[in-house]
Scaffold this motif. Sequence first.
Motif, short mmCIF file in Angstrom:
data_model
loop_
_atom_site.label_atom_id
_atom_site.label_comp_id
_atom_site.label_asym_id
_atom_site.label_seq_id
_atom_site.Cartn_x
_atom_site.Cartn_y
_atom_site.Cartn_z
N ARG A 29 5.22 -8.21 4.15
CA ARG A 29 6.45 -8.35 4.93
C ARG A 29 6.19 -8.10 6.40
O ARG A 29 6.71 -8.81 7.28
N GLN A 30 5.38 -7.10 6.72
CA GLN A 30 5.07 -6.80 8.11
C GLN A 30 4.27 -7.92 8.77
O GLN A 30 4.46 -8.21 9.95
N ARG A 31 3.39 -8.55 8.01
CA ARG A 31 2.62 -9.68 8.57
C ARG A 31 3.54 -10.85 8.89
O ARG A 31 3.36 -11.54 9.91
N LYS A 32 4.52 -11.11 8.03
CA LYS A 32 5.46 -12.19 8.28
C LYS A 32 6.31 -11.92 9.51
O LYS A 32 6.74 -12.84 10.19
N GLN A 33 6.55 -10.63 9.78
CA GLN A 33 7.33 -10.26 10.95
C GLN A 33 6.52 -10.34 12.23
O GLN A 33 7.06 -10.18 13.32
N GLY A 34 5.23 -10.59 12.11
CA GLY A 34 4.39 -10.75 13.28
C GLY A 34 3.75 -9.49 13.80
O GLY A 34 3.23 -9.46 14.91
N ARG A 35 3.77 -8.43 13.00
CA ARG A 35 3.17 -7.17 13.45
C ARG A 35 1.65 -7.30 13.49
O ARG A 35 1.04 -7.93 12.61
N ILE A 36 1.06 -6.71 14.49
CA ILE A 36 -0.39 -6.83 14.70
C ILE A 36 -1.14 -5.72 13.96
O ILE A 36 -2.14 -5.95 13.29
N ALA A 37 -0.69 -4.47 14.11
CA ALA A 37 -1.40 -3.32 13.55
C ALA A 37 -1.05 -3.10 12.08
O ALA A 37 -0.41 -2.12 11.72
N VAL A 38 -1.44 -4.05 11.24
CA VAL A 38 -1.24 -3.92 9.79
C VAL A 38 -2.61 -3.73 9.14
O VAL A 38 -3.51 -4.56 9.31
N ARG A 39 -2.79 -2.64 8.41
CA ARG A 39 -4.09 -2.36 7.80
C ARG A 39 -4.45 -3.43 6.77
O ARG A 39 -3.59 -3.91 6.03
N PRO A 40 -5.72 -3.80 6.69
CA PRO A 40 -6.15 -4.79 5.68
C PRO A 40 -6.02 -4.23 4.27
O PRO A 40 -6.06 -3.01 4.06
N ASP A 41 -5.86 -5.12 3.30
CA ASP A 41 -5.76 -4.70 1.90
C ASP A 41 -7.08 -4.09 1.44
O ASP A 41 -8.16 -4.51 1.85
N SER A 42 -6.97 -3.10 0.56
CA SER A 42 -8.15 -2.41 0.07
C SER A 42 -7.92 -1.99 -1.39
O SER A 42 -6.78 -1.83 -1.83
N LYS A 43 -9.02 -1.84 -2.12
CA LYS A 43 -8.90 -1.39 -3.51
C LYS A 43 -8.44 0.07 -3.59
O LYS A 43 -8.05 0.54 -4.65
N TYR A 44 -8.48 0.77 -2.45
CA TYR A 44 -8.04 2.16 -2.42
C TYR A 44 -6.57 2.31 -2.05
O TYR A 44 -6.06 3.42 -2.00
N SER A 45 -5.90 1.18 -1.77
CA SER A 45 -4.49 1.24 -1.38
C SER A 45 -3.65 1.83 -2.51
O SER A 45 -3.71 1.38 -3.65
N GLY A 46 -2.85 2.83 -2.19
CA GLY A 46 -1.94 3.42 -3.16
C GLY A 46 -2.59 4.32 -4.19
O GLY A 46 -1.94 4.71 -5.17
N ARG A 47 -3.85 4.67 -4.01
CA ARG A 47 -4.50 5.53 -5.00
C ARG A 47 -3.99 6.96 -4.87
O ARG A 47 -3.54 7.39 -3.82
N LYS A 48 -4.05 7.68 -5.96
CA LYS A 48 -3.59 9.06 -5.98
C LYS A 48 -4.62 9.95 -5.34
O LYS A 48 -5.79 9.94 -5.70
N ARG A 49 -4.19 10.75 -4.37
CA ARG A 49 -5.10 11.64 -3.64
C ARG A 49 -5.16 13.01 -4.32
O ARG A 49 -4.17 13.48 -4.88
N ARG A 50 -6.31 13.59 -4.24
CA ARG A 50 -6.46 14.95 -4.77
C ARG A 50 -5.83 15.95 -3.82
O ARG A 50 -5.93 15.81 -2.60
N VAL A 51 -5.20 16.95 -4.36
CA VAL A 51 -4.59 17.97 -3.53
C VAL A 51 -5.67 18.95 -3.06
O VAL A 51 -6.48 19.46 -3.86
N LYS A 52 -5.72 19.16 -1.74
CA LYS A 52 -6.71 20.08 -1.17
C LYS A 52 -6.10 21.46 -1.01
O LYS A 52 -5.04 21.62 -0.41
#
Length: 273
Positions: free
Chosen positions: A249-272
């Motif tokens: 959606r952000q790319r369609k809106q023309g935003r420049i600073a959109v992070r590229p897709d990654s296999k780590y997107s949305g992964r659960k982070r360990r609590v430090k």
Amino acid sequence: MSRPEHTAPPELYYNEREASKYQQNSRMREIQTVLTRRALELLCLPDRKSCFLLDIGCGTGISGEEISAQGHYWTGIDISPHMLNVALEQGVEGDLFWRDMGQGLNFRAGTFDGALSISALQWLCNADRKSHNPIKRLNCFFQSLYKVLSRGSRAVLQFYPETAEQMNLIIQSALRAGFGGGTVVDYPNSSKAKKIYLVLICGPETVLLPHVEGLMDSSVSYLASKKAKRTAKGQRITLKEFIRRKKERQRKQGRIAVRPDSKYSGRKRRVKW
């Protein structure tokens, strides 16, 4: 060259000297007339019927002259008294009001069959005074615009957004007020000739703007809708899918600073600890 919005507030920038340019400069008059014709085309007004239109940021009445030439009636508002004085000297046919559009449009509900604005909307994104809040001013403007338009009519607002975030802010404010529609971009590949029109539909429900045929060369249409952005009721999606849709959606809106897709997107982070 700096943008006019960064130079001074509109009521100061459009002084006597600047207003006289719109009266004497044939090039400026020609550009304003062409933009108005395009806006009237996107309004899709009924044939063989005179309509009552609102010209927002009417200036010296150049847009109003084109509206009258096409057989319609109009009322104009502008924040600059100097621009309105020039319009009075020219003897324009429309009624003129000295008004800041960021404070709302004080007309009866359902008064107008359509509205247009040329090169004025971007001024609402500036905070020229301590009391000015761009979000509140945009919301006030679009809510009052929705009220004064008859149901099923359109508003076409040509403007020059400075950034993609500014453009998104304007679109979201319009959708929040109840409008449907989106933006039409003429000459998107040209930095000089590129023109952006916000085409809004006033109705009981938010609807998508249908594809507009016969646009200028290399034109594209970006559609925005509240319903199109919502997930179907009861449907569950993963966090990764949610992030993917948000980036798209952000790319369609023309935003420049959109992070590229990654296999780590949305992964659960360990609590430090």
